[in-house]
Design an enzyme around this catalytic site. Sequence first.
Site, mmCIF file in Angstrom:
data_model
loop_
_atom_site.group_PDB
_atom_site.id
_atom_site.type_symbol
_atom_site.label_atom_id
_atom_site.label_comp_id
_atom_site.label_asym_id
_atom_site.label_seq_id
_atom_site.Cartn_x
_atom_site.Cartn_y
_atom_site.Cartn_z
ATOM 1 N N LYS A 70 -41.234 -38.045 -23.479
ATOM 2 C CA LYS A 70 -40.291 -36.900 -22.823
ATOM 3 C C LYS A 70 -40.319 -35.424 -23.588
ATOM 4 O O LYS A 70 -41.005 -34.934 -22.543
ATOM 5 C CB LYS A 70 -38.623 -37.622 -22.707
ATOM 6 N N ARG A 103 -40.933 -37.148 -38.439
ATOM 7 C CA ARG A 103 -39.718 -37.077 -38.311
ATOM 8 C C ARG A 103 -39.173 -37.910 -39.921
ATOM 9 O O ARG A 103 -39.924 -39.467 -39.614
ATOM 10 C CB ARG A 103 -38.548 -37.008 -37.350
ATOM 11 N N ARG A 119 -27.117 -38.911 -23.329
ATOM 12 C CA ARG A 119 -27.410 -40.104 -23.106
ATOM 13 C C ARG A 119 -26.347 -41.295 -23.281
ATOM 14 O O ARG A 119 -26.739 -42.569 -23.900
ATOM 15 C CB ARG A 119 -28.244 -40.110 -25.125
ATOM 16 N N ARG A 124 -32.408 -46.954 -33.226
ATOM 17 C CA ARG A 124 -32.021 -45.913 -31.963
ATOM 18 C C ARG A 124 -33.009 -47.016 -31.002
ATOM 19 O O ARG A 124 -31.623 -46.502 -29.610
ATOM 20 C CB ARG A 124 -32.825 -45.165 -31.899
ATOM 21 N N ARG A 179 -46.080 -40.293 -34.243
ATOM 22 C CA ARG A 179 -46.429 -38.892 -34.321
ATOM 23 C C ARG A 179 -45.702 -38.191 -35.041
ATOM 24 O O ARG A 179 -45.376 -38.274 -36.621
ATOM 25 C CB ARG A 179 -44.270 -39.157 -33.475
#
Length: 221
Positions: free
Chosen positions: A14, A163, A90, A174, A129
């Site tokens: 996203k 992160r 969400r 998650r 990431r």
Amino acid sequence: MVNIILLGPPGAGKGTQARRLVEERGMVQLSTGDMLREARTSGTDMGKRVAEVMDRGELVTDEIVIGLIEEKIAADTGQGGGFIFDGFPRTLPQADALGAMLTRMGQRLDAVIEMRVEDEALVSRVSGRFTCGNCGEVYHDETRPTKVSGTCDVCGSTDLRRRADDNAESLKQRLMEYYKKTSPLIGYYYAQGDLFTVDGLAEIEEVASKIAGVLAQSASS
Ligand code: ADP
Ligand code: ADP
Ligand code: ZN
């Protein structure tokens, strides 16, 4: 002007696609994840509570995120090429709140783009990431490395960050939150006639061109 939602599990791509749309079309990216990461560095009580919830991989309360989005929308000068809602809504209450906000502003939602990526691919997406702490560019160890190791391609910064919640354990939580609370939005927007689905497993360029196709289609309708 088009307003779109990018919907998908953590690691679907996203943020990567949102940044391209900002570059190419002058759209305004509203990422609640980025807003919350900013809030947690503020050192306020709210920031501390948010940090704990995020590190556990749970969702922050609707009240907080709706408030953040309302603030950003109110501050917008209307010069942009429309909003990209990235990681928001969400939950169903967040979706209802967004619909009401857009109606109040005399605007509409043009498309909800679901980025579909299989669960097995998400682990490597999030564990590889990293992002530039200066300009926010999103990278990946394997699929999108920097040209020069340790240096951002876009701005030259060496402040590259990972992160705290991008680990397999937190991802599991998650994903559970995603299936319990966020995936019902797919049905919700399908029923509204706003849903488009793209294959998020394709290469970044390919996904971008599919999204461009959706935007062309929804702008002409
Ligand atoms: P990802 O890019 O992996 O999907 P985000 O950066 O969007 O993750 O979000 C990181 C975390 O911030 C989430 O796990 C959640 O704790 C919190 N968060 C972000 N957006 C929302 C939202 N709309 N509602 C509730 N919590 C949110
Ligand atoms: P999200 O915002 O949905 O959590 P990101 O845009 O941060 O997802 O992407 C997650 C990771 O996957 C990043 O490291 C990014 O560089 C990488 N990535 C994004 N899109 C693709 C793609 N189409 N193919 C391969 N890797 C991708
Ligand atoms: Zn940078």
